[in-house]
Every structure is written in C-alpha cells, then in structure tokens.
Design a protein around this motif. Structure first.
Motif, PDB file in Angstrom:
ATOM      1  N   LYS A  46       0.868  -1.347  -0.007  1.00 50.45           N
ATOM      2  CA  LYS A  46      -0.057   0.026  -0.059  1.00 50.45           C
ATOM      3  C   LYS A  46       0.744   1.139  -0.022  1.00 50.45           C
ATOM      4  CE  LYS A  46      -1.937  -1.064   3.964  1.00 50.45           C
ATOM      5  NZ  LYS A  46      -1.203  -2.465   4.244  1.00 50.45           N
ATOM      6  N   SER A  47       1.708   1.156   0.882  1.00 51.94           N
ATOM      7  CA  SER A  47       2.563   2.516   1.007  1.00 51.94           C
ATOM      8  C   SER A  47       3.547   2.557  -0.227  1.00 51.94           C
ATOM      9  CB  SER A  47       3.662   2.379   2.040  1.00 51.94           C
ATOM     10  OG  SER A  47       2.943   2.274   3.335  1.00 51.94           O
ATOM     11  N   THR A  48       4.106   1.634  -0.763  1.00 53.52           N
ATOM     12  CA  THR A  48       4.697   1.663  -1.991  1.00 53.52           C
ATOM     13  C   THR A  48       3.978   2.140  -3.340  1.00 53.52           C
ATOM     14  OG1 THR A  48       5.978  -0.587  -1.379  1.00 53.52           O
ATOM     15  CG2 THR A  48       6.429   0.249  -3.682  1.00 53.52           C
ATOM     16  N   PHE A 166      -2.544   9.896   1.569  1.00 59.12           N
ATOM     17  CA  PHE A 166      -2.570   9.805   2.997  1.00 59.12           C
ATOM     18  C   PHE A 166      -2.151   8.304   3.140  1.00 59.12           C
ATOM     19  CE2 PHE A 166      -4.862  13.338   4.619  1.00 59.12           C
ATOM     20  CZ  PHE A 166      -5.545  13.937   3.774  1.00 59.12           C
ATOM     21  N   ASP A 167      -1.118   8.349   3.899  1.00 55.88           N
ATOM     22  CA  ASP A 167      -0.237   6.856   4.135  1.00 55.88           C
ATOM     23  C   ASP A 167      -0.526   6.688   5.865  1.00 55.88           C
ATOM     24  OD1 ASP A 167       0.587   4.527   4.241  1.00 55.88           O
ATOM     25  OD2 ASP A 167       2.447   5.264   3.458  1.00 55.88           O
ATOM     26  N   GLU A 168      -1.442   5.905   6.146  1.00 51.88           N
ATOM     27  CA  GLU A 168      -1.820   5.703   7.374  1.00 51.88           C
ATOM     28  C   GLU A 168      -1.749   6.994   8.384  1.00 51.88           C
ATOM     29  OE1 GLU A 168      -0.665   2.408   9.140  1.00 51.88           O
ATOM     30  OE2 GLU A 168      -0.295   1.196   7.345  1.00 51.88           O
ATOM     31  N   PRO A 169      -2.504   8.075   8.138  1.00 51.53           N
ATOM     32  CA  PRO A 169      -2.303   9.120   8.820  1.00 51.53           C
ATOM     33  C   PRO A 169      -2.787   9.251  10.280  1.00 51.53           C
ATOM     34  CG  PRO A 169      -4.505   9.227   7.458  1.00 51.53           C
ATOM     35  CD  PRO A 169      -3.840   8.155   7.242  1.00 51.53           C
TER      36      PRO A 169
HETATM   37 MG   LIG Z   1       2.647   1.002   4.754  1.00 49.50          MG
END
Ligand SMILES: [Mg+2]
Ligand SMILES: Nc1ncnc2c1ncn2[C@@H]1O[C@H](COP(=O)(O)OP(=O)(O)OP(=O)(O)O)[C@@H](O)[C@H]1O
Lengths: 248, 223, 226
Positions: A46-48, A166-169
């Motif tokens: 997901k982050s990637t 938004f990455d796990e804000p």
């Molecule tokens: Mg991540």
C-alpha cells in the motif's frame, strides 16, 4: 452527468526491490473529488503504491498519469508534479526546527517563489482550515500528535494540490487524538478534494469512502463501494481480511 | 630529475631503512603501552572525582581539563624537556614525554569518561546500591560498563589520537617511528623512509579508523 | 632566597620577558593567522566533501572515504614532515607555513567531513521525503530542511575537533614557521633563560582558552532533546 477524466490513472504499475516484486501490475483510476480508501495486510504494498504516485519510489514498470501528465516521461519536471500531489505521512515528518507557519510556508516560498507576506497569509489560512489558527508560532515539539498531523495536512493543502495521498495518517496517534485528524479529512472531502487514503479506520471508510480497494501481495484483489467490500466481499482473501479487522 | 617511484618509493632505500624504522616502531608501541593506560587511569580519576557534590572539587577539575584542551601538547612537551633543566631538573626525553602525555591525556580521557558516567541514568546507581552493593562495586560493575559502552566511539577515537600524538616525541629526539624515519631520510637524502613511516602508520591505524567509523555510524543509527 | 623566588627568577624573569615580548607577539600573530586559515579552509573543504557525499554517487563517495580515512589515520606531524621534507624531491618546496597550513587543513577537512556527514545521516529519511513531496528540489531540501537540523548535532563535536587540530599550529615550529612556540624557543636559546617559553605558554592559553570556554557554552546550548 458528463464523465470527467481521472485525476490519477495508473496502468500496469510494477515495483521491485531487488529480487522481490512488491507491486505486480496495479491498475487504478481516481476520479475528481473521489475518496479512494486502500486496505490490505501489512506488506501488501500500500505504501509503495502511494509513494510511486509522486515518485518517492521509482516505479519499475507501468504508467502513471496525473492530471494528464505522464509522471514517468523523461522530460517531466517531477518537482512541479509533486507540489500538485499532497502527501501526508504516518509519522508527520514535520520540520522540527521550524514553527508550524514555517513548515507550511517553506515550499510556498522556495517552490512557488511567493513573497513572504503572501506565503504567510496562505499558510495562516491553511492552518485555520485544519483548526490551528492559534498555533502558527508553535514548534512541532510543542504540539500534540494530532496537532502535528494537522499541520502536516495544512502543509500539503497550502500548495493547492489536485489530490492528496494519506499513508496511515492516524496510525501513530493516541486514540483520543484520531478524531480531530479524521474530522479534518472529512471536511476536506466535503470541500471536494480528491483523496487516496491508506488506513485501518474502517468506521471512517464506511462513512466517507466512495470506493474501497483491497490489496494483497502487490495486487488489487477486489474493489467496490464500502458496503459491498465490508458487507459481501467476493474473494476469499478479502473475506478473511475483512473478518479479521471487523472482529478485531 | 629521478622518477617519482624512485624518489618516493625507493625500495632499496626502504629495505635498508626498514630495520631502523621497525626499531622506531617498537619504541612507538612501547610509548603507547605506557601512555594509554596511564591516561585512562588519570582520566578515570578525573571522572570519579568529578562526581563529588562539592564545587570546590569540581571547579579545579574543569579548569584542569579545559586548560589542557586549550594547551598544545607540543608546547607542554618542550616546556618539560627544554624548560625544566633551567631549574636544575633534568628529566630526559622519555620522562618528559611520559609526564606530558599523562597530563594531557588524563584531561581528554577524563572528559570522555565523565560524559559516559553522566549518561548512565541515576536509577542504575540507586538500584545497585539498593541491592547492597558498595559504592565502589556499584561503580565498577554497574555504572562503568554502561558508561564505557555509551561513549565507546569517543574512547576509541581518543585512543587513536593518543597513538598519533606519540609522533611528537620525535621533536625531543626520542627515537620513535617518525624520528627514525627522519634520521634515515637525512642519511640517504631520500624521502622514501618518511613515506615508509607513513605507510606503517597507515597499516597500524587504518583498521582502527574503520572500526571507529563503524562505531560512530552505529551510534547514529541506533538513536 | 626560597624555592618560589628561585623559580620566579628562572621562569618569570620580567626583564627577559619584556625584551622578547615583541618576538612572541609576532609569533602570536602568525599563529592566529595560520589558525584562521586552517579553520576556514578545513571546515569549508570538509563541508564540501560531505555535500558531495550526500549525492550518493558510489565512486565519488569511495574517494571521499579514502581521503577521510587517510587523514584520520596519519599523525598531523607526519603529514607536515612529508610535505615539507619530501615534496621538495618532487620539485615543489612549500614553505613551512604552507606545509603546516595544508597538512592541518587536510586533517581538519577529514574530521569535519565525517562530522558533517554524520549530521546529515542523523536527519531522518522522512524529512527528505516530506520536503521532496512538496516539490522542493535536492539542493533546496539540503539547504532548508536537512542542513539546519544536521548543524545542531554537528556543532559540539566540530568545535572540539577544530580546537584540537588548530592547536597543532604549534607543530609548525618543527618546520621553521616562526609561530609562538618557535619564537619562544629561539628567544630561550638567545637569552639562556626559559621565561620566553613561559610567555609563549601564556600566549597559547590566552588564545585558545576562550575558544574552549566557547566550546563548552556551545555544547550546553546545542544539547538537543528530541
Ligand atoms: Mg505502509
Ligand atoms: N526500500 C525498500 N527496500 C526493500 N524492500 C522494501 C522497501 N520498501 C518496502 N519494501 C518491502 O515492500 C513490501 C511492501 O511494503 P509497503 O510498505 O508498501 O507495505 P504496506 O502495505 O504499506 O505495509 P504496512 O501496512 O505495514 O505499512 C514489504 O515487504 C516491504 O518489506
């Protein structure tokens, strides 16, 4: 209603770190004013995926069109693209040596070359928008986690982005501080911002997401409206994951 | 003009000078074995005395440390070696080096060890004392090991500096490595012996420089 | 005459001191000048090398590490002696001043590079990413986000190291630079009295003690809790 072209259009996106392929052919369109919510187990990529969208990670293959620009094309000014894609990080990443106002004005002054007065005004408005009008002079160390994350959101908004990632804000926040950040995100959605959100806040997804995307092992397994994904997932993998977090 | 290799890396001259230089290296190592333990002992004394709650004890220690941080060791060495004889005190090169380095290095090791001891949380000391350990035992078994670990890069770095500092002894004609090299150079009219001495220093100290880099890097990352 | 009087007559002979004061003062000026040049050039070169290393271009980084290791391993006096006594064989005869300046500059640049680089590394990756994600370029990120944070962890060790290396100007006396120590030694051999040496020692204290105190102040000022 006339269909507008997508803000973000990803085709066949692949990303490898050395021998391990982390993204294995992702196709995804994000339409204007849409809130796409991405879920999936840890390590699913997901982050990637988000970081490839503004080339914090260099994609290995595939194409990414942002607002009509091919961001992987050789002549593309990636800095110009990045300032139009806001990004909000799990760990805030505020500049500790600058005040809240300084954090927001830096790119306004250095990238958009705004004069100080104008930059200050824009930044003040952005901070007001996230409910921190009175914290302009505060350093990150003097703010709570929730306040820091809202400053980080203001930092992205001040550049008037076309979309915000938004990455796990809220993952690094104490539970009682999560609400203030989610409220800001809800306001943003009301105002018509295009957003891609990686998060575990399922309540927020049900209430605010237009579409939920489930990722596993570098692929999009299933996508659909929140009610469908959470209520009647089609794939076994989705079902297992949803069961796990819903029961949780 | 003779070629570069012939001038700076003249193997014949290097071979001829090698035994002499190795003798110098022996003296250098002997000096190291003398001044490093002495300096650490002196530094430990400084660091332990600094724990005194009395300002009358701490002030002179700070003054002592800062004085030697400001004072070039070579000047100290020359003072001991060339100045004291005017007062009828002939101490010779070796003693002058030993005393000068002891004073200088105690200050530097003292500063490092003091920072190390201060980096160990007070609770460690209190926990050790609460289990009935005497003060010296608590210091030796509980506080010092953690202190040393916390400032290990600085300790290694300081020791490296001390080893390099022994080259100053050549100025007062103590026949250590650099002195031997300069003697050989003036006898042969060729700089190869000095180059050889530099190579010996490199071979000797490069592993420690690498180790130091690793230690410093690890401290940065672990933070 | 008691012991103190005898000591004072030997080491604190005011007549001798007065006679050689101008010489020592000239030496003082040379030391200050040499020290300033070393600090400026050494820190500038060290910072430049650290910035080049932050480009993370492998071959370049390897060369920089080689430079750093070399001048961290070699005693400064050995470098001075090499430059002064060996370089003439290669057709370049630097003066003692130039040899000392160059040697200490190279040594300081090596230590400074390592400290600056450590400072840059100590800034979390997220800071780079946050800045780049707002469209800041590499140089702007380095200038406005990374270096200001790096400097804070850099200043205390840098001050200490700079003092320690700058004191090495006294090594110039070995290669005929008439700085404080050499002037004092010459005066001693002319006057058959060690008082000029006392005067020289005092000159070093006057010069470097304030710098050490400044270093202490900086150390407490920049002690930074995150
Ligand atoms: Mg991540
Ligand atoms: N810089 C990198 N180098 C090597 N491997 C990496 C790198 N970044 C990520 N990975 C690997 O890629 C995979 C996907 O990572 P990613 O961070 O995108 O997962 P994620 O879905 O965001 O997980 P999480 O929910 O834990 O944040 C993981 O296996 C991770 O170990």
């Amino acid at each position: 209603m006339q269909r507008e072209p997508p803000v973000l259009s990803i085709r066949g996106l692949r990303k490898s770190f050395g021998a391990t392929e982390v993204l294995r052919g992702i196709d995804l369109d994000v339409r204007p004013r849409e809130l796409v919510f991405v879920i999936g187990p840890s390590g699913s990529g997901k982050s990637t995926l988000l970081r490839c969208c503004n080339r914090l990670e260099e994609p290995s293959d595939g194409s990414i069109l942002f607002d009509g620009t091919d961001i992987r094309a050789p002549g593309t000014d990636i800095n110009a693209v990045r300032r139009r894609i806001g990004m909000v990080f799990q760990s805030f990443n505020l500049y500790p040596h600058m005040t809240a106002l300084g954090n927001v004005t830096l790119a306004l002054r250095q990238v958009l070359k705004k004069p100080r007065r104008e930059a200050d005004e824009i930044a003040a408005a952005a901070l007001a928008r996230v409910g921190l009008a009175d914290k302009q002079g505060a350093y990150p160390g003097e703010l709570s986690g929730g306040q820091q994350q809202r400053v980080a959101i203001a930092r992205a908004l001040a550049l008037e982005p076309k979309a915000v990632l938004f990455d796990e804000p809220t993952s690094a926040l104490d539970p009682e501080l999560v609400g203030s950040v989610l409220q800001v995100m809800r306001d943003l959605r009301e105002a018509g911002m295009t957003m891609v959100v990686v998060s575990h806040e399922m309540g927020f997804a049900r209430a605010a997401a237009d579409r939920v995307v489930f990722m596993d092992q570098g692929e999009i397994v299933e996508e659909g409206p929140p009610a469908a994904i959470f209520g009647a997932p089609q794939h076994a993998r989705t079902r297992a994951f949803v069961d796990q977090i819903v029961r949780h | 003009m003779p070629g570069f290799v012939e001038t700076f890396f003249n193997l014949e001259i290097m071979r001829a000078a090698l035994p002499y230089l190795l003798q110098g290296l022996g003296t250098t190592l002997l000096l190291v074995l003398l001044v490093v333990p002495l300096g650490i002992a002196g530094g430990l004394a400084v660091a332990l005395l600094y724990r005194s709650p009395r300002r009358r004890v701490r002030w002179p220690l700070i003054l002592y440390v800062d004085f030697f941080r400001a004072f070039p060791p070579l000047v100290l060495l020359i003072f001991l070696y060339a100045g004291l004889p005017f007062a009828g005190i002939e101490i010779g090169a070796f003693t002058a080096v030993a005393i000068g380095f002891f004073l200088n290095n105690s200050a530097y090791y003292g500063e490092v060890l003091r920072a190390g001891i201060e980096s160990v949380p007070r609770g460690q000391w209190e926990a050790a004392r609460s289990t009935g350990l005497s003060a010296p035992r608590a210091m030796l078994w509980v506080v010092l090991p953690q202190a040393v670990r916390n400032v290990l890069p600085d300790l290694v770095g300081n020791t490296l500096e001390v080893v390099k500092l022994t080259s100053l002894a050549s100025v007062v004609a103590l026949p250590e490595l650099l002195f031997a090299a300069r003697q050989a150079q003036s006898l042969t009219y060729n700089p190869s012996p000095i180059v050889l001495a530099a190579i010996i220093y490199l071979v000797l100290l490069w592993p420690f420089v690498r180790l130091l880099s690793r230690l410093e890097h690890r401290m940065l990352v672990s933070r | 005459m008691n012991a103190w009087d005898r000591f004072a007559a030997t080491f604190l002979d005011t007549d001798v001191m007065a006679r050689y004061l101008p010489d020592i003062a000239a030496g003082f000026a040379t030391t200050v000048w040499l020290a300033l040049l070393v600090v400026l050039a050494g820190l500038a070169l060290g910072l430049a090398l650290a910035l080049l290393r932050s480009l993370r271009f492998r071959p370049l980084s390897a060369l920089i590490v080689l430079h750093v290791d070399l001048f961290r391993a070699l005693p400064p006096l050995v470098v001075i002696v090499l430059l002064y006594f060996a370089m003439p064989n290669a057709g370049w005869s630097p003066s003692g001043f130039v040899a000392t300046w160059l040697a200490l500059t190279l040594v300081l640049s090596a230590f400074a590079e390592e400290i600056f680089w450590g400072g840059i590394l100590s800034v979390p990756k997220g800071q780079w990413e946050a800045a780049r994600s707002t469209g800041l370029g590499f140089l702007a990120t380095l200038t406005w986000v990374v270096l200001p944070q790096a400097i804070r962890v850099t200043i205390p060790p840098l001050t200490n190291r700079t003092i320690a290396i700058t004191k090495g100007t006294a090594l110039g006396s070995v290669v005929a630079v008439s700085e404080i120590l050499a002037s004092a030694q010459t005066a001693v051999s002319f006057s058959f009295n060690p008082s000029p040496l006392t005067l020289g020692a005092a000159a070093y204290v006057v010069l470097f003690f304030p710098v050490v105190l400044f270093g202490r102040w900086v150390e407490t000022r920049f002690a930074w809790k995150r």
